[in-house]
Scaffold this motif. Structure first.
Motif, PDB file in Angstrom:
ATOM      1  N   ALA A   1       0.837  -1.208   0.000  1.00 29.22           N
ATOM      2  CA  ALA A   1       0.000   0.000   0.000  1.00 29.22           C
ATOM      3  C   ALA A   1       0.873   1.260   0.000  1.00 29.22           C
ATOM      4  O   ALA A   1       0.549   2.236  -0.688  1.00 29.22           O
ATOM      5  N   ALA A   2       1.979   1.241   0.738  1.00 30.31           N
ATOM      6  CA  ALA A   2       2.881   2.398   0.766  1.00 30.31           C
ATOM      7  C   ALA A   2       3.499   2.622  -0.609  1.00 30.31           C
ATOM      8  O   ALA A   2       3.639   3.764  -1.068  1.00 30.31           O
ATOM      9  N   ILE A   3       3.852   1.537  -1.278  1.00 31.81           N
ATOM     10  CA  ILE A   3       4.434   1.656  -2.617  1.00 31.81           C
ATOM     11  C   ILE A   3       3.388   2.156  -3.605  1.00 31.81           C
ATOM     12  O   ILE A   3       3.662   3.032  -4.429  1.00 31.81           O
ATOM     13  N   ALA A   4       2.179   1.629  -3.504  1.00 29.76           N
ATOM     14  CA  ALA A   4       1.100   2.073  -4.394  1.00 29.76           C
ATOM     15  C   ALA A   4       0.822   3.561  -4.186  1.00 29.76           C
ATOM     16  O   ALA A   4       0.587   4.295  -5.157  1.00 29.76           O
ATOM     17  N   ALA A   5       0.882   4.031  -2.956  1.00 29.37           N
ATOM     18  CA  ALA A   5       0.665   5.457  -2.683  1.00 29.37           C
ATOM     19  C   ALA A   5       1.763   6.303  -3.326  1.00 29.37           C
ATOM     20  O   ALA A   5       1.487   7.376  -3.874  1.00 29.37           O
ATOM     21  N   GLN A   6       3.000   5.818  -3.270  1.00 26.73           N
ATOM     22  CA  GLN A   6       4.104   6.542  -3.928  1.00 26.73           C
ATOM     23  C   GLN A   6       3.870   6.634  -5.424  1.00 26.73           C
ATOM     24  O   GLN A   6       4.077   7.682  -6.033  1.00 26.73           O
ATOM     25  N   LEU A   7       3.456   5.534  -6.019  1.00 26.78           N
ATOM     26  CA  LEU A   7       3.206   5.525  -7.460  1.00 26.78           C
ATOM     27  C   LEU A   7       2.079   6.483  -7.813  1.00 26.78           C
ATOM     28  O   LEU A   7       2.151   7.190  -8.822  1.00 26.78           O
ATOM     29  N   ASP A   8       1.058   6.515  -6.985  1.00 23.28           N
ATOM     30  CA  ASP A   8      -0.075   7.401  -7.231  1.00 23.28           C
ATOM     31  C   ASP A   8       0.357   8.862  -7.144  1.00 23.28           C
ATOM     32  O   ASP A   8      -0.015   9.680  -7.974  1.00 23.28           O
ATOM     33  N   GLU A   9       1.165   9.196  -6.143  1.00 17.95           N
ATOM     34  CA  GLU A   9       1.644  10.571  -5.980  1.00 17.95           C
ATOM     35  C   GLU A   9       2.583  10.985  -7.104  1.00 17.95           C
ATOM     36  O   GLU A   9       2.615  12.140  -7.510  1.00 17.95           O
ATOM     37  N   ALA A  10       3.366  10.034  -7.606  1.00 17.42           N
ATOM     38  CA  ALA A  10       4.370  10.356  -8.620  1.00 17.42           C
ATOM     39  C   ALA A  10       3.795  10.439 -10.026  1.00 17.42           C
ATOM     40  O   ALA A  10       4.463  10.928 -10.934  1.00 17.42           O
ATOM     41  N   ALA A  11       2.582   9.982 -10.207  1.00 25.52           N
ATOM     42  CA  ALA A  11       1.969  10.009 -11.546  1.00 25.52           C
ATOM     43  C   ALA A  11       1.642  11.457 -11.883  1.00 25.52           C
ATOM     44  O   ALA A  11       0.668  12.014 -11.409  1.00 25.52           O
ATOM     45  N   THR A  12       2.480  12.069 -12.693  1.00 25.63           N
ATOM     46  CA  THR A  12       2.342  13.502 -12.979  1.00 25.63           C
ATOM     47  C   THR A  12       1.715  13.787 -14.324  1.00 25.63           C
ATOM     48  O   THR A  12       1.441  14.930 -14.640  1.00 25.63           O
ATOM     49  N   ILE A  13       1.502  12.782 -15.113  1.00 26.80           N
ATOM     50  CA  ILE A  13       0.976  12.987 -16.460  1.00 26.80           C
ATOM     51  C   ILE A  13      -0.534  12.839 -16.434  1.00 26.80           C
ATOM     52  O   ILE A  13      -1.033  11.788 -16.080  1.00 26.80           O
ATOM     53  N   PRO A  14      -1.248  13.864 -16.813  1.00 21.14           N
ATOM     54  CA  PRO A  14      -2.689  13.666 -16.951  1.00 21.14           C
ATOM     55  C   PRO A  14      -2.955  12.800 -18.179  1.00 21.14           C
ATOM     56  O   PRO A  14      -2.212  12.850 -19.151  1.00 21.14           O
ATOM     57  N   ALA A  15      -3.977  12.011 -18.098  1.00 19.93           N
ATOM     58  CA  ALA A  15      -4.318  11.160 -19.242  1.00 19.93           C
ATOM     59  C   ALA A  15      -4.670  12.041 -20.428  1.00 19.93           C
ATOM     60  O   ALA A  15      -5.357  13.049 -20.286  1.00 19.93           O
ATOM     61  N   ARG A  16      -4.166  11.681 -21.593  1.00 20.10           N
ATOM     62  CA  ARG A  16      -4.488  12.441 -22.803  1.00 20.10           C
ATOM     63  C   ARG A  16      -5.913  12.153 -23.205  1.00 20.10           C
ATOM     64  O   ARG A  16      -6.376  11.021 -23.114  1.00 20.10           O
ATOM     65  N   ARG A  17      -6.556  13.179 -23.647  1.00 22.55           N
ATOM     66  CA  ARG A  17      -7.918  13.005 -24.126  1.00 22.55           C
ATOM     67  C   ARG A  17      -7.870  12.400 -25.517  1.00 22.55           C
ATOM     68  O   ARG A  17      -7.052  12.799 -26.341  1.00 22.55           O
ATOM     69  N   PRO A  18      -8.759  11.461 -25.770  1.00 26.42           N
ATOM     70  CA  PRO A  18      -8.796  10.919 -27.136  1.00 26.42           C
ATOM     71  C   PRO A  18      -9.303  11.995 -28.082  1.00 26.42           C
ATOM     72  O   PRO A  18     -10.023  12.904 -27.674  1.00 26.42           O
ATOM     73  N   PRO A  19      -8.907  11.932 -29.343  1.00 27.30           N
ATOM     74  CA  PRO A  19      -9.378  12.951 -30.286  1.00 27.30           C
ATOM     75  C   PRO A  19     -10.892  12.896 -30.399  1.00 27.30           C
ATOM     76  O   PRO A  19     -11.499  11.838 -30.281  1.00 27.30           O
ATOM     77  N   ARG A  20     -11.482  14.065 -30.594  1.00 30.34           N
ATOM     78  CA  ARG A  20     -12.932  14.129 -30.767  1.00 30.34           C
ATOM     79  C   ARG A  20     -13.306  13.442 -32.070  1.00 30.34           C
ATOM     80  O   ARG A  20     -12.563  13.524 -33.049  1.00 30.34           O
ATOM     81  N   PRO A  21     -14.448  12.787 -32.067  1.00 26.95           N
ATOM     82  CA  PRO A  21     -14.878  12.161 -33.316  1.00 26.95           C
ATOM     83  C   PRO A  21     -14.988  13.210 -34.411  1.00 26.95           C
ATOM     84  O   PRO A  21     -15.534  14.288 -34.206  1.00 26.95           O
ATOM     85  N   GLY A  22     -14.432  12.914 -35.558  1.00 31.13           N
ATOM     86  CA  GLY A  22     -14.492  13.833 -36.692  1.00 31.13           C
ATOM     87  C   GLY A  22     -13.411  14.894 -36.687  1.00 31.13           C
ATOM     88  O   GLY A  22     -13.271  15.649 -37.638  1.00 31.13           O
ATOM     89  N   ALA A  23     -12.609  14.978 -35.612  1.00 28.71           N
ATOM     90  CA  ALA A  23     -11.541  15.979 -35.574  1.00 28.71           C
ATOM     91  C   ALA A  23     -10.381  15.481 -36.416  1.00 28.71           C
ATOM     92  O   ALA A  23      -9.933  14.348 -36.282  1.00 28.71           O
TER      93      ALA A  23
END
Length: 112
Positions: A73-95
């Motif tokens: 759990a401590a390791i999982a918390a570190q990984l969660d805190e270190a995740a600095t990249i927001p998920a990229r949004r998929p392209p809009r349909p038709g874009a």
């Protein structure tokens, strides 16, 4: 892409093991002996160079006096805190993707 800059599990494990060992004021040799692993192997784990099996993880947790679930759990918390990249949004349909002509041009060396 999600995960491009996310830390590796083994790096987070190593940081957590080092943090716990330092918190106890122990040397690598002392911590390794208590967990039943070699000090060289513990050093490689702490530096994120080796992957630990579930058996080794359980032995390390016992050696540090914590439950395996607590260590994980401590390791999982570190990984969660270190995740600095927001998920990229998929392209809009038709874009449409940017065309090559929309990109800035670089001058060739012949024109300089």
């Amino acid at each position: 892409m999600l995960g491009e800059r996310e830390p590796l599990w083994r790096a987070a494990l190593g940081a957590e093991l080092r943090r716990r060992r330092a918190g106890r004021g122990e040397s690598l040799a002392e911590a390794a002996a208590r967990a039943g692993v070699s000090s060289q192997y513990l050093s490689e784990l702490e530096r994120g160079r080796k992957e630990a099996s579930s058996e080794v993880l359980a032995a390390l947790a016992r050696g540090y006096g914590v439950r395996l679930a607590g260590l994980l759990a401590a390791i999982a918390a570190q990984l969660d805190e270190a995740a600095t990249i927001p998920a990229r949004r998929p392209p809009r349909p038709g874009a449409a993707a940017p065309s090559a002509s929309a990109r800035p041009r670089r001058e060739s060396s012949a024109r300089r």
